[in-house]
Design a protein around this motif. Structure first.
Motif, PDB file in Angstrom:
ATOM      1  N   SER A 176       0.818  -1.218   0.000  1.00 44.53           N
ATOM      2  CA  SER A 176       0.000   0.000   0.000  1.00 44.53           C
ATOM      3  C   SER A 176       0.848   1.263   0.000  1.00 44.53           C
ATOM      4  CB  SER A 176      -0.940   0.007   1.207  1.00 44.53           C
ATOM      5  OG  SER A 176      -0.223   0.180   2.421  1.00 44.53           O
ATOM      6  N   GLY A 179       0.515   3.166  -3.092  1.00 43.47           N
ATOM      7  CA  GLY A 179      -0.704   3.949  -3.204  1.00 43.47           C
ATOM      8  C   GLY A 179      -0.603   5.279  -2.498  1.00 43.47           C
ATOM      9  N   TYR A 258      -3.413  -2.672 -15.730  1.00 46.17           N
ATOM     10  CA  TYR A 258      -3.120  -1.764 -14.617  1.00 46.17           C
ATOM     11  C   TYR A 258      -2.325  -0.549 -15.069  1.00 46.17           C
ATOM     12  CZ  TYR A 258      -0.765  -0.073 -10.388  1.00 46.17           C
ATOM     13  OH  TYR A 258      -0.262   0.721  -9.391  1.00 46.17           O
ATOM     14  N   SER A 287      -4.608   6.819  -6.412  1.00 47.98           N
ATOM     15  CA  SER A 287      -3.489   6.288  -5.617  1.00 47.98           C
ATOM     16  C   SER A 287      -3.889   6.099  -4.160  1.00 47.98           C
ATOM     17  CB  SER A 287      -2.290   7.230  -5.711  1.00 47.98           C
ATOM     18  OG  SER A 287      -1.804   7.310  -7.030  1.00 47.98           O
ATOM     19  N   GLN A 290      -5.730   2.970  -3.755  1.00 49.28           N
ATOM     20  CA  GLN A 290      -4.825   1.816  -3.747  1.00 49.28           C
ATOM     21  C   GLN A 290      -4.228   1.624  -2.359  1.00 49.28           C
ATOM     22  OE1 GLN A 290      -2.274   0.917  -7.270  1.00 49.28           O
ATOM     23  NE2 GLN A 290      -2.720   3.031  -7.823  1.00 49.28           N
ATOM     24  N   ARG A 294      -5.399  -1.967  -0.568  1.00 53.41           N
ATOM     25  CA  ARG A 294      -4.497  -3.119  -0.509  1.00 53.41           C
ATOM     26  C   ARG A 294      -4.454  -3.781   0.864  1.00 53.41           C
ATOM     27  NH1 ARG A 294       0.410  -1.206  -4.636  1.00 53.41           N
ATOM     28  NH2 ARG A 294      -0.978  -0.987  -6.446  1.00 53.41           N
ATOM     29  N   CYS A 317     -12.649  -5.198 -11.108  1.00 52.36           N
ATOM     30  CA  CYS A 317     -12.004  -4.088 -11.802  1.00 52.36           C
ATOM     31  C   CYS A 317     -12.320  -4.129 -13.293  1.00 52.36           C
ATOM     32  CB  CYS A 317     -10.497  -4.124 -11.581  1.00 52.36           C
ATOM     33  SG  CYS A 317      -9.670  -2.592 -12.060  1.00 52.36           S
ATOM     34  N   GLY A 343      -9.371   2.063  -7.902  1.00 50.50           N
ATOM     35  CA  GLY A 343      -8.079   2.066  -7.225  1.00 50.50           C
ATOM     36  C   GLY A 343      -7.951   0.984  -6.174  1.00 50.50           C
ATOM     37  N   ASN A 344      -9.055   0.635  -5.546  1.00 48.90           N
ATOM     38  CA  ASN A 344      -9.037  -0.419  -4.530  1.00 48.90           C
ATOM     39  C   ASN A 344      -8.549  -1.753  -5.079  1.00 48.90           C
ATOM     40  OD1 ASN A 344     -10.140   0.340  -1.776  1.00 48.90           O
ATOM     41  ND2 ASN A 344     -11.662   1.287  -3.101  1.00 48.90           N
ATOM     42  N   GLY A 347      -4.616  -2.596  -8.684  1.00 51.62           N
ATOM     43  CA  GLY A 347      -3.277  -3.154  -8.477  1.00 51.62           C
ATOM     44  C   GLY A 347      -3.259  -4.363  -7.563  1.00 51.62           C
TER      45      GLY A 347
END
Length: 482
Positions: A176, A179, A258, A287, A290, A294, A317, A343-344, A347
């Motif tokens: 994370s 992010g 991604y 970001s 993310q 994560r 996604c 964003g969640n 990645g």
């Protein structure tokens, strides 16, 4: 290198032997260390590394939007896209070098990470004096990418060494960092370019990343000797495993999608009428999502199953890109909602790569397996954003093809990932382990391989093939924690 190859052979042969003593089923003796402990300091250090490698790289979307609209270096759109793709591909291409340096007694993990910090700094300083595209390719592309690769590859395999039950959660906290770093540097980069200009923006980033990554390199500590990690850069035998090939395909399709989404979202926002500052805000919130998402992915992976969460997040996604991005993200509010939702999960590969890899090849082979994985991802990462920009069309729906392509890639990745899950379900059923060792086998494939070898010796080949086909097919829909 000879010693490393010997350790690799011993590890693989050890996975193929079976001892009915339960204490010998677990390849990583848990009595040797207390889960967590100094491991949380290591997680914090890797969090900082990710924030100042991948987090800084995430701000390239802001740089790209500036390059495209200002024409600073007089290059084409595809030329600018190659800069971002090259930084990621060089980082992944550096994996054999980083793996070898970490396993070399005279170097080790700390010096490898420090060397990465130096190359990152050189890259940013060089970019501040760039006047042509090829200057940017060498500095922001090659030098920064090499530094990012040395830092990332050296540290990626460390979090799983310090945790078992909370392995996914700890790994996702470390991941994370990219992010939260992306959040900070997306906003900061846009502000610095606006107020002090592009050259000084690069120089300030150079100073920050050198100081922080140097401190992080001092705090990182691995357990390679304790668990017998195998640092063989090219362990080609892993490609003989069908589940490893499925894992590679899931990773390759996911990283293309991604990178396109991450690098395109800022420019997309400006294409629908948002200002540069508003688009930068959307990129920063992407970001931030993310960074928040994560750890949630990691925590749920430990309880629901790593393959389950990884695949469901990938599918979610893909559906977001196919529907919400295409039909809904047209204003500042809806773009923010899309950034927060996507964003969640966008990645998810970074939060789950190492823990899922442990389930596929075992903890001891994680460095070798990840080294090959990063090499496989070099070409997809290099051309991902180039493909994305080439799909743009003039007009109000300039990003339609990009959106559909990105969503299709995520859905395709889900298909291969779900097939990998079905394979894991078959392995667990075929091994016939008790509850305790089944839990160990879910987290570490080294346990599972030994049990499977024992079962194969006691079952006829015809029955084994029939059971495999039924179990794999059943694994496509069965509800099970894997």
């Amino acid at each position: 290198m000879a010693d490393s190859n010997k350790r690799a052979e011993n590890t693989e042969s050890g996975n193929e032997s079976f001892n009915e003593n339960p204490s010998e089923l677990n390849p990583q003796p848990q009595e040797e260390f207390k889960e967590g402990g100094y491991g949380w300091v290591v997680i914090f250090a890797i969090f900082l590394l990710n924030a100042h490698t991948w987090g800084l790289n995430a701000s390239f979307g802001v740089f790209l939007a500036y390059y495209l609209r200002s024409g600073t270096f007089g290059a084409s759109e595809l030329g600018y896209a190659f800069v971002g793709g090259l930084s990621i591909s060089i980082a992944l291409l550096a994996s054999p070098l980083a793996t070898t340096l970490v396993g070399w007694k005279r170097c080790g993990i700390r010096l490898t990470i420090f060397a990465g910090a130096v190359f990152e700094t050189i890259g940013f300083i060089g970019s501040s004096f760039a006047s042509e595209l090829w200057h940017l390719l060498l500095s922001q592309g090659v030098s920064f990418g090499l530094g990012m690769g040395l830092c990332f590859v050296a540290s990626a395999a460390v979090p799983p060494q310090w945790f078992v039950k909370r392995r996914s959660f700890a790994n996702s906290i470390a991941a994370s960092g990219s992010g939260f770093g992306g959040l900070c540097y997306s906003l900061a980069t846009n502000a610095m370019i606006t107020n002090i200009g592009l050259p000084w923006a690069f120089r300030i980033l150079a100073i920050i990343c050198f100081v922080v990554n140097t401190i992080a390199s001092y705090l990182v500590r691995d357990r390679n000797k304790a668990i017998g990690s195998v640092h063989v850069a090219f362990n080609w035998k892993l490609f003989k495993r069908p589940q490893f090939l499925l894992f590679q395909t899931w990773m390759a399709l996911s990283i293309i999608a991604y990178i396109i989404l991450m690098f395109s979202i800022v420019d997309y926002c400006q294409s629908v009428g948002l200002s540069a500052s508003q688009a930068s805000l959307v990129g920063a919130l992407f970001s931030l999502s993310q960074g928040i998402g994560r750890p949630i992915i990691g925590l749920s992976s430990d309880s629901v199953g790593r393959l389950n969460i990884a695949n469901l997040a990938t599918l979610f996604c893909g559906l977001l890109c196919m529907f919400f991005w295409v039909f809904g993200a047209k204003s500042l509010a809806t773009c923010i909602v899309f950034a927060l939702l996507s964003g969640n999960v966008a990645g998810v590969i970074w939060a789950t790569a190492a823990p899922v890899c442990a389930e596929i090849v075992g903890v001891a082979l994680i460095p070798s397996a990840l080294s090959l994985t990063w090499l496989v991802l070099v070409l997809p990462a290099t051309f991902a954003e180039v493909i994305g920009l080439s799909l743009r069309r003039p007009g109000s729906s300039s990003y339609l093809h990009v959106q559909l392509f990105t969503g299709s890639l995520y859905i395709g990745a889900f298909i291969f990932g779900w097939a990998l899950r079905a394979w894991k379900v078959w392995e667990l059923e075929h091994a016939r382990l008790d509850k305790e060792h089944r839990e160990l086998a879910i987290r570490d494939d080294g346990v599972l391989t030994s049990a499977l070898e024992h079962e194969q010796q006691s079952e006829s080949p015809r029955n084994a093939i029939a059971r495999r086909q039924v179990s794999i097919f059943r694994g496509l829909w069965v509800i099970q924690r894997v």
